[in-house]
Write an enzyme that holds these catalytic residues in place. Structure first.
Site, PDB file in Angstrom:
ATOM      1  CG  ASP A 177      -1.850   1.186   1.243  1.00 10.13           C
ATOM      2  OD1 ASP A 177      -1.516   2.232   0.645  1.00 10.13           O
ATOM      3  OD2 ASP A 177      -2.931   1.073   1.827  1.00 10.13           O
ATOM      4  CG  HIS A 178       1.157   4.138  -3.237  1.00  5.09           C
ATOM      5  ND1 HIS A 178       0.063   3.575  -3.831  1.00  5.09           N
ATOM      6  CD2 HIS A 178       0.957   5.467  -3.256  1.00  5.09           C
ATOM      7  CE1 HIS A 178      -0.755   4.534  -4.194  1.00  5.09           C
ATOM      8  NE2 HIS A 178      -0.250   5.693  -3.872  1.00  5.09           N
ATOM      9  CG  HIS A 240      -4.797   3.978  -0.398  1.00  6.42           C
ATOM     10  ND1 HIS A 240      -3.713   3.141  -0.464  1.00  6.42           N
ATOM     11  CD2 HIS A 240      -5.247   4.101  -1.669  1.00  6.42           C
ATOM     12  CE1 HIS A 240      -3.514   2.769  -1.721  1.00  6.42           C
ATOM     13  NE2 HIS A 240      -4.437   3.343  -2.471  1.00  6.42           N
TER      14      HIS A 240
END
Ligand code: NAD
Length: 484
Positions: A177-178, A240
């Site tokens: 999950d950037h 996110h």
């Protein structure tokens, strides 16, 4: 201040989907920047793998074009790009076919750290895992990086977890999950757990509420097929926003160590309440300011998919009882702005009287477009004429405080890929976390489907549907304005 580069072992990184959009825009530029910083030791290799029949030479040309476009100033240095490309190879492999696996195996160095980045559609994840195992490419120390979306609901996420578990141990699986790779997100943990100042106040007694916003100006044109099946809830909130909420709300882990951190995050997700329908606003953008409507972008005149969600939720534990969390995300909003704001309570009594106005401390953590942390404190407005109060930011913006680092702030993908190479899973989601997040999301989505809920329209480039403002106003609160 010159940043310290921690050396890594030589590695082989295979990018499945190496010709795709994500590889060209993010993964390859991230690897190139790490190479420029000296973090790609001799003997390391980047192998692009995808279905297209390409020679390694042709692939290197594609990589070099992508770097020129997406890797910033560092890629202006042709010699540096050429040197990086010497580490790059390509193999045509169809995850569902038999060809290419032995050629791929022949390129890899036994004993080197080995990572396979699954930058392919989710429908290919399990074929790829199976293919790697069946063709003998998996060593004890092999890692796989799995992109989002990780499942579509709880059932599909469980199915994917158990398929991957047939071929890999949980310790080998890096669900990326950037958002967790952003410098500020990690700084949030440093601020919370590295200072005596905040933690004693970090609870319902002192915090009025917390807002998490991820606002985008882009629409969904070009990604309509995917987005129609997803919507903002699945695309952004389940992963996110949920991850950000966990880091804000979790108890201090005993160590900054993968399972200690992930255990605490999991407890937060499990403590979330079932969100009531009147605590959620769904929206869908309509045409405005030259932008097409959502329904045109996805070519579905009757679409009921949401491009915006705002919701109020509660973490049901001792720390947070009575402090709501407000989450908001949407496409085609008035600004690109991702931030978390912790709004502290009013002082119990104002000695300055009503004319001093209402002042509260706010801690704002800005993730996008500029990373930084600001704490608003109340001080006296300078000058004569009584005690007028004003809120001023104590700015913890990194560039100013620490000076420019030798290489700028690393992109989230740079950090996360290097964590994969180092074998550090702290910033990656564990199987049970992903499943718990779906278990919370599923009933909300099922409720919409059962009721035939139609999202509220909002103008493209506005701040979302009016109902999102109303939801806050009912609680005598307001969203923090989007930073334009
Ligand atoms: P893309 O369609 O641009 O590229 C897909 C790549 O996968 C291509 O290289 C294609 O050749 C390869 N591929 C497809 N089927 C294959 C098969 N059977 N065997 C081997 N290779 C195969 O997609 P993308 O935008 O690069 O996205 C890749 C993944 O990353 C997806 O899971 C997506 O959801 C995720 N993701 C993308 C972005 C983004 O900004 N593009 C952001 C976050 C997550």
């Amino acid at each position: 201040m010159v940043s310290r580069i921690i050396p890594v072992e030589p590695f082989d990184l295979v990018v499945f989907g190496g010709t795709g959009d994500l590889a060209r825009r993010k993964i390859l530029p991230a690897l190139f920047r790490r190479f420029c910083s000296g973090q790609m030791p001799d003997g390391s290799k980047v192998v692009g793998a995808a279905r297209s029949a390409l020679s390694s030479e042709a692939y290197r040309a594609t990589v070099s074009t992508a770097l020129k476009e997406f890797a910033g100033e560092l890629a202006l240095d042709d010699a540096q790009v050429a040197e990086f490309c010497e580490h790059v190879d390509y193999v045509a492999v169809d995850a569902r076919g038999e060809g290419g696996w032995s050629e791929l195996a022949a390129l890899l160095t036994p004993g080197s750290v080995r990572a396979f980045y699954f930058s392919v559609g989710p429908g290919v994840f399990s074929d790829l895992a199976k293919g790697l195992k069946r063709h003998g490419l998996v060593e004890d120390d092999t890692r796989i990086v799995v992109e989002k979306p990780f499942g579509h609901d709880l059932e599909s996420a469980q199915a994917l977890n158990s398929e991957l578990a047939q071929y890999f141990d949980e310790g080998q699986i890096y669900r990326i999950d950037h958002y967790l790779g952003k410098e500020t997100v990690q700084n949030l943990m440093a601020v919370r757990f590295g200072n005596m100042l905040f933690e004693p106040l970090w609870n319902a007694q002192y915090i009025d509420h917390i807002q998490i916003t991820v606002a985008e100006t882009v629409g969904v044109a070009g990604r309509g097929d995917y987005y129609e099946k997803s919507g903002a809830m699945r695309d952004m909130v389940q992963n996110h926003l949920m991850q950000l909420l966990c880091l804000i709300a979790m108890e201090p882990p005993a160590q900054f160590e993968p399972d200690a951190v992930r255990d605490e995050k999991l407890k937060v997700i499990r403590a979330l309440d079932n969100v009531q329908p009147h605590h959620i606003v769904r929206g869908q953008y309509t045409a405005a300011d030259g932008a097409a409507a959502y329904r045109e972008d996805v070519d579905n005149a009757r679409s009921k998919t949401e491009s915006f969600v705002a919701l109020k939720c509660q973490v049901n534990n001792w720390r947070w009882a009575g402090t709501p969390f407000y989450l908001r995300t949407g496409k085609r909003l008035s600004a690109r702005d991702s931030e978390i704001t912790v709004v502290f309570k009013d002082t119990p009594h104002s000695i300055f009287g009503p004319e001093a106005g209402r002042h509260r401390n706010e801690l704002n953590i800005q993730l996008q477009p500029n990373e930084g942390i600001t704490l608003n404190v109340t001080i006296k407005e300078p000058g004569p004429g009584g005690m007028r109060l004003v809120d001023v930011p104590l700015d913890m913006s990194f560039a100013e405080a620490l000076g420019p680092s030798a290489e700028g702030t690393p992109d989230a993908y740079e950090r996360l890929i290097m964590d994969v190479i180092r074998g550090n899973q702290t910033l990656f989601m564990r199987d049970d976390e992903v499943e718990a997040a779906w278990a919370w999301t599923d009933p909300i989505i099922r409720g919409w489907e059962a009721r035939g809920d139609v999202p509220k329209p909002y103008d493209a480039f506005s701040d979302g549907p009016d109902d999102a403002e109303l939801m806050m106003r009912r609680d005598a609160r307001a969203w923090r304005g989007l930073d334009k």
